[in-house]
Structures are given as C-alpha cells and as structure tokens.
Design a protein around this motif. Structure first.
Motif, PDB file in Angstrom:
ATOM      1  N   VAL A 197       2.564  -4.174  -5.983  1.00 49.63           N
ATOM      2  CA  VAL A 197       2.801  -5.615  -5.853  1.00 49.63           C
ATOM      3  C   VAL A 197       1.828  -6.138  -4.799  1.00 49.63           C
ATOM      4  O   VAL A 197       1.842  -5.687  -3.649  1.00 49.63           O
ATOM      5  N   ILE A 198       0.978  -7.077  -5.205  1.00 46.20           N
ATOM      6  CA  ILE A 198      -0.027  -7.628  -4.282  1.00 46.20           C
ATOM      7  C   ILE A 198       0.671  -8.490  -3.229  1.00 46.20           C
ATOM      8  O   ILE A 198       1.455  -9.380  -3.565  1.00 46.20           O
ATOM      9  N   LYS A 199       0.349  -8.227  -1.969  1.00 40.77           N
ATOM     10  CA  LYS A 199       1.053  -8.910  -0.877  1.00 40.77           C
ATOM     11  C   LYS A 199       0.219  -9.917  -0.102  1.00 40.77           C
ATOM     12  O   LYS A 199       0.754 -10.670   0.705  1.00 40.77           O
ATOM     13  N   ASN A 200      -1.094  -9.893  -0.261  1.00 38.67           N
ATOM     14  CA  ASN A 200      -1.883 -10.728   0.649  1.00 38.67           C
ATOM     15  C   ASN A 200      -2.873 -11.660  -0.043  1.00 38.67           C
ATOM     16  O   ASN A 200      -3.779 -12.169   0.623  1.00 38.67           O
ATOM     17  N   SER A 201      -2.719 -11.861  -1.352  1.00 41.37           N
ATOM     18  CA  SER A 201      -3.659 -12.769  -2.012  1.00 41.37           C
ATOM     19  C   SER A 201      -2.979 -13.520  -3.145  1.00 41.37           C
ATOM     20  O   SER A 201      -2.757 -12.965  -4.229  1.00 41.37           O
ATOM     21  N   SER A 202      -2.685 -14.804  -2.916  1.00 44.69           N
ATOM     22  CA  SER A 202      -2.074 -15.616  -3.978  1.00 44.69           C
ATOM     23  C   SER A 202      -3.040 -15.771  -5.151  1.00 44.69           C
ATOM     24  O   SER A 202      -2.621 -15.860  -6.309  1.00 44.69           O
ATOM     25  N   GLY A 219     -14.777 -14.300  -7.568  1.00 45.08           N
ATOM     26  CA  GLY A 219     -15.207 -15.062  -6.386  1.00 45.08           C
ATOM     27  C   GLY A 219     -14.038 -15.769  -5.722  1.00 45.08           C
ATOM     28  O   GLY A 219     -13.960 -15.844  -4.489  1.00 45.08           O
ATOM     29  N   THR A 220     -13.114 -16.280  -6.534  1.00 48.91           N
ATOM     30  CA  THR A 220     -11.942 -16.963  -5.984  1.00 48.91           C
ATOM     31  C   THR A 220     -11.083 -15.991  -5.174  1.00 48.91           C
ATOM     32  O   THR A 220     -10.622 -16.307  -4.079  1.00 48.91           O
ATOM     33  N   ILE A 221     -10.889 -14.802  -5.714  1.00 49.12           N
ATOM     34  CA  ILE A 221     -10.082 -13.803  -4.988  1.00 49.12           C
ATOM     35  C   ILE A 221     -10.837 -13.353  -3.736  1.00 49.12           C
ATOM     36  O   ILE A 221     -10.268 -13.309  -2.632  1.00 49.12           O
ATOM     37  N   ILE A 222     -12.112 -13.027  -3.909  1.00 47.41           N
ATOM     38  CA  ILE A 222     -12.890 -12.515  -2.772  1.00 47.41           C
ATOM     39  C   ILE A 222     -12.905 -13.549  -1.640  1.00 47.41           C
ATOM     40  O   ILE A 222     -12.811 -13.204  -0.466  1.00 47.41           O
ATOM     41  N   GLY A 223     -12.972 -14.834  -2.030  1.00 51.64           N
ATOM     42  CA  GLY A 223     -12.947 -15.893  -1.019  1.00 51.64           C
ATOM     43  C   GLY A 223     -11.712 -15.807  -0.119  1.00 51.64           C
ATOM     44  O   GLY A 223     -11.758 -16.184   1.049  1.00 51.64           O
ATOM     45  N   GLN A 224     -10.631 -15.293  -0.676  1.00 58.32           N
ATOM     46  CA  GLN A 224      -9.373 -15.212   0.089  1.00 58.32           C
ATOM     47  C   GLN A 224      -9.240 -13.904   0.872  1.00 58.32           C
ATOM     48  O   GLN A 224      -8.561 -13.861   1.893  1.00 58.32           O
ATOM     49  N   ILE A 225      -9.910 -12.868   0.418  1.00 59.70           N
ATOM     50  CA  ILE A 225      -9.683 -11.540   1.027  1.00 59.70           C
ATOM     51  C   ILE A 225     -10.971 -10.955   1.609  1.00 59.70           C
ATOM     52  O   ILE A 225     -11.043  -9.764   1.880  1.00 59.70           O
ATOM     53  N   THR A 226     -11.958 -11.816   1.849  1.00 57.73           N
ATOM     54  CA  THR A 226     -13.234 -11.280   2.325  1.00 57.73           C
ATOM     55  C   THR A 226     -13.167 -10.856   3.792  1.00 57.73           C
ATOM     56  O   THR A 226     -12.518 -11.504   4.618  1.00 57.73           O
ATOM     57  N   LYS A 235     -10.327  -7.140  10.969  1.00 57.53           N
ATOM     58  CA  LYS A 235      -9.163  -6.945  11.828  1.00 57.53           C
ATOM     59  C   LYS A 235      -8.322  -8.220  11.877  1.00 57.53           C
ATOM     60  O   LYS A 235      -7.101  -8.175  11.707  1.00 57.53           O
ATOM     61  N   SER A 236      -8.999  -9.363  12.088  1.00 57.09           N
ATOM     62  CA  SER A 236      -8.264 -10.636  12.167  1.00 57.09           C
ATOM     63  C   SER A 236      -7.525 -10.932  10.874  1.00 57.09           C
ATOM     64  O   SER A 236      -6.374 -11.382  10.898  1.00 57.09           O
ATOM     65  N   LEU A 237      -8.190 -10.683   9.741  1.00 55.35           N
ATOM     66  CA  LEU A 237      -7.550 -10.984   8.458  1.00 55.35           C
ATOM     67  C   LEU A 237      -6.339 -10.071   8.244  1.00 55.35           C
ATOM     68  O   LEU A 237      -5.267 -10.536   7.828  1.00 55.35           O
ATOM     69  N   ALA A 238      -6.501  -8.786   8.544  1.00 60.76           N
ATOM     70  CA  ALA A 238      -5.380  -7.848   8.374  1.00 60.76           C
ATOM     71  C   ALA A 238      -4.217  -8.270   9.274  1.00 60.76           C
ATOM     72  O   ALA A 238      -3.055  -8.277   8.849  1.00 60.76           O
ATOM     73  N   ASP A 260     -16.190   1.621   5.130  1.00 58.08           N
ATOM     74  CA  ASP A 260     -15.624   2.368   6.260  1.00 58.08           C
ATOM     75  C   ASP A 260     -15.416   1.505   7.499  1.00 58.08           C
ATOM     76  O   ASP A 260     -14.385   1.620   8.178  1.00 58.08           O
ATOM     77  N   GLY A 261     -16.404   0.667   7.816  1.00 55.15           N
ATOM     78  CA  GLY A 261     -16.277  -0.145   9.027  1.00 55.15           C
ATOM     79  C   GLY A 261     -15.055  -1.037   8.958  1.00 55.15           C
ATOM     80  O   GLY A 261     -14.252  -1.111   9.906  1.00 55.15           O
ATOM     81  N   THR A 262     -14.875  -1.700   7.816  1.00 61.40           N
ATOM     82  CA  THR A 262     -13.711  -2.581   7.674  1.00 61.40           C
ATOM     83  C   THR A 262     -12.434  -1.757   7.529  1.00 61.40           C
ATOM     84  O   THR A 262     -11.368  -2.166   8.001  1.00 61.40           O
ATOM     85  N   ALA A 263     -12.529  -0.577   6.910  1.00 58.41           N
ATOM     86  CA  ALA A 263     -11.337   0.280   6.750  1.00 58.41           C
ATOM     87  C   ALA A 263     -10.771   0.672   8.108  1.00 58.41           C
ATOM     88  O   ALA A 263      -9.550   0.648   8.311  1.00 58.41           O
ATOM     89  N   ARG A 264     -11.651   1.040   9.042  1.00 57.40           N
ATOM     90  CA  ARG A 264     -11.149   1.453  10.356  1.00 57.40           C
ATOM     91  C   ARG A 264     -10.461   0.282  11.061  1.00 57.40           C
ATOM     92  O   ARG A 264      -9.404   0.433  11.668  1.00 57.40           O
ATOM     93  N   ALA A 265     -11.074  -0.899  10.948  1.00 55.24           N
ATOM     94  CA  ALA A 265     -10.493  -2.085  11.586  1.00 55.24           C
ATOM     95  C   ALA A 265      -9.141  -2.420  10.960  1.00 55.24           C
ATOM     96  O   ALA A 265      -8.162  -2.705  11.663  1.00 55.24           O
ATOM     97  N   ILE A 266      -9.088  -2.374   9.644  1.00 52.10           N
ATOM     98  CA  ILE A 266      -7.850  -2.712   8.931  1.00 52.10           C
ATOM     99  C   ILE A 266      -6.796  -1.639   9.189  1.00 52.10           C
ATOM    100  O   ILE A 266      -5.622  -1.946   9.448  1.00 52.10           O
TER     101      ILE A 266
END
Ligand code: BGC
Length: 374
Positions: A197-202, A219-226, A235-238, A260-266
């Motif tokens: 169940v997707i929790k962070n992207s309407s 593009g619409t989805i990526i705009g919300q979860i980039t 980190k801020s988005l997570a 990897d860089g974003t994975a560690r932050a998230i």
C-alpha cells in the motif's frame, strides 16, 4: 559473472582485476590506434556524490594504464558550467567528447556546440535528450536497475497491506524515469493485488491501477517523490513523509530508494522513527558507504553497476571514432528526437548474502575498505 577491464592497445596491455570463478577475459579494444593527447575530453556532473568521483578514478586508472592523456572536467552540478567545460575542450581541439549530463535536456546545447565543431558526442551513463547531436550512449541497463530494486522489495514482502514508500531521482535526469519505470513494472502488480500500500504519494495512488505509465504520468509521480539526487532533500522528504504518516502506516515498511546516497539518508530517517519496526530499503551504485551499510544491516541492497565496464566501453567508443569507425551497438534509446545507438551493460543486485562475492571477490572494492565483513 564477467567483470572486465582489459585494454589491448598498441602493444600495451593492462588487466585490472577479475577474480570470479567464471572468469572471462574480454578485450575491449583491439586496435593499433592511440588516443592522442588532447583528442578526447571527459565531462562529469559533480564531485558532491561519490558515484562520480568513482567514475573519475576509474577513468584515470584505465587511461593511465593505457598511457593516454585525457582531461576530465566537472560541472559542479551546473549546466552553465558544463557548457563552459565543453566549450573549453572544443577550443583545445578534442575530437570526441564523453559527457555525463547534469541535466539531460539542458545539455543539448553543449552537445550541439560540440557537434557543430565536428566533435563526436558520447553520452555517458545519462542520456542527453531533445537533440540529434548525440552520436552514442554508453550506459547500464537502467530499467533493469529499477526492476532489481522493485523485485527485491517484492521478494521480501509477505502477506498484504505492507506499507510502501516511493522515492525517485532528479526529474532532470532521464535515468530517474528509467529507474522508476523498472521499479513500477515490478511493483505495480503487487500494489494492485494488495501486497503493498503506497503511503507517501497521492499521485502514485491515483495511478496505481495502471501497469504502464506514460512519461508524463511518471513525471507527475516523480515530481512528488523526487530527491533531486540530493542527500539533504532525500532526508527532508523522508522526514516530512514520516511526520504526516500515522503509526499504522509504519511498522514493517518497504522503501524504494533510487540510489545509495539517497538510500542512506532515507534509511537514517526511517531508523530514527520509533514507529518503524523494520525497513527494507533499496539503492544502487555499490558506494563504499552503502556497502558498509549493507554489512551493518542498515541498507538492504544495492545494485552494482560496474563502472569499470562503463569506462571501458566509453574509451572503446572514443577509439572507434578516432579510427573513423562506429562503436559497437546492441540497442537504441530514444532521446525525444532520435534513436541513439547504445550499449547497455548488465547490473547485479547485491545484498548481505552475496556482498563478499559481488563486491570484494570481484575486485570492485578492497576488503580493507570495510569492517565486519565475514
Ligand atoms: C546514475 C546513478 C547515480 C545518480 C545520481 C544517475 O544518473 O545512473 O548511478 O546514483 O544519477 O547521481
């Protein structure tokens, strides 16, 4: 697995590491030509990410081994600086440009300047889009990267209702779309059947019944979860997602993190949330810090994209052009204007179970870089 880094050039042959059981030696460039000093220029996007420092190092190793003098410039994450770099190299008389664009579309102007000066343009790792001024594309199979990430999450999930958090790369990078597409292809049926169940992207929820997304939809989805490929943004988005999510949306969570860089932050953000019981998080690039995270159980997997192969392919392409030939083509990628001849390379999913074989035994990184390796 055959990880290959062999140059056979003007009698000078250099072999860099290959130690797997199924060792296969492949000569990437059989030629009598040389890269004359100054005939090839390389432009990489940023020194702020270990991925591109790694490419610089691997290029330097390969070029030094073959005795070539090639200038490598960084664009400081700026398309304007990138164009300046390309113009400087053109002025110096390069014949082949190997360029990893900071911004896929903005780089078209730099590619066109090179083309106008009679320079062959090799798009490196990221595709330059919206121009016909791209001669060749050396890349990894980026859809396979996203598919490996999605498949990892699917393989780890049991039952239904598993919370899924989606993150993506920068919308200015064509690869971000390919990674997301590969991940979506695998995850969407498992969202449709209730496993996730997707929790962070309407926006993703609104499209969750569509097996295949258009580029605009992605593009619409990526705009919300980039993450913009930025650790701080990731980190801020997570953290923002976790603040909004209820405790019931947490527990044992599954996270599609693009690299990897974003994975560690998230991962750090999720690890710090007391309502998160466990998390499975993806990555890519086999960065040293993330391989250590995998050994330590803080990141679940990465996708190894053997940069030695990409560097070999880029140098082989440059040599082919200098000899008036055409580099090997196995595929094409449409960049919005033309189908660019390309040679995508295979990727390998790596987690704790195969980290030693895939990363250390293959010679990709030295064991001494890590602690706690069994
Ligand atoms: C590359 C990845 C990298 C990301 C961020 C992508 O285009 O393919 O390896 O992690 O950019 O720099």
């Amino acid at each position: 697995m055959a990880i290959v880094s062999v140059f056979s050039l003007t009698g000078c042959k250099t072999t860099t590491t290959e130690t797997t059981a199924t060792e296969t030696e492949t000569t990437v460039a059989e030629t009598t030509a040389e890269i004359a000093a100054g005939s090839v220029g390389i432009v990489l996007p940023t020194k702020d990410e270990p991925r591109w420092i790694q490419d610089e190092t691997r290029f330097k190793d390969a070029l030094a081994a073959a005795g070539y003098e090639v200038e490598i410039l960084f664009s400081e994450a700026s398309s304007a600086k990138e164009k300046e770099n390309v113009e400087a190299l053109i002025t110096k008389g390069i014949q082949v440009l190997i360029i990893c664009p900071q911004d896929s579309t903005a780089a078209a102007a730099a590619a066109e300047a090179a083309r106008d000066a009679g320079v062959k343009v090799v798009s490196y790792d990221r595709l330059i889009t919206d121009t016909d001024a791209v001669d060749y594309y050396v890349t990894f199979d980026s859809i396979a990267v996203g598919a490996a990430q999605g498949q990892y999450l699917v393989d780890k999930a049991t039952g239904t209702g598993n919370p899924l958090y989606l993150y993506a790369g920068a919308a200015t990078d064509n690869n971000a779309f390919l990674f997301f597409e590969g991940g979506w292809n695998v995850l969407q049926p498992k969202i449709a059947d209730g496993t996730f169940v997707i929790k962070n992207s309407s926006e993703a929820v609104a499209l969750q019944d569509k097996a295949t997304l258009t580029r605009d939809e992605m593009g619409t989805i990526i705009g919300q979860i980039t993450t913009n490929w930025d650790f701080d943004d990731a980190k801020s988005l997570a953290e923002a997602n976790l603040t909004v999510a209820k405790a019931a949306d947490k527990g044992d969570v599954f996270i599609l993190a693009p690299n990897d860089g974003t994975a560690r932050a998230i991962a750090d953000a999720f690890a710090a949330d007391s309502d998160v019981t466990s998390y499975v998080v993806t990555g890519q690039d086999a960065e040293i810090a993330s391989v250590q995270y995998i050994i330590d159980g803080k990141q679940s997997m990465t996708v190894l994209k053997d940069v030695r192969t990409l560097v070999s392919d880029a140098i082989s392409a440059a040599i082919a052009y200098l000899e008036g030939k055409t580099p090997e083509q196995t595929n094409t990628y449409n960049n919005g204007v033309i189908d660019v001849p390309a040679k995508p390379s295979a990727v390998i999913a790596v987690d704790k179970s195969n980290v030693k074989a895939a990363i250390i035994d293959s010679g990709y990184w030295e064991a001494s870089e890590f602690t706690g390796l069994e």
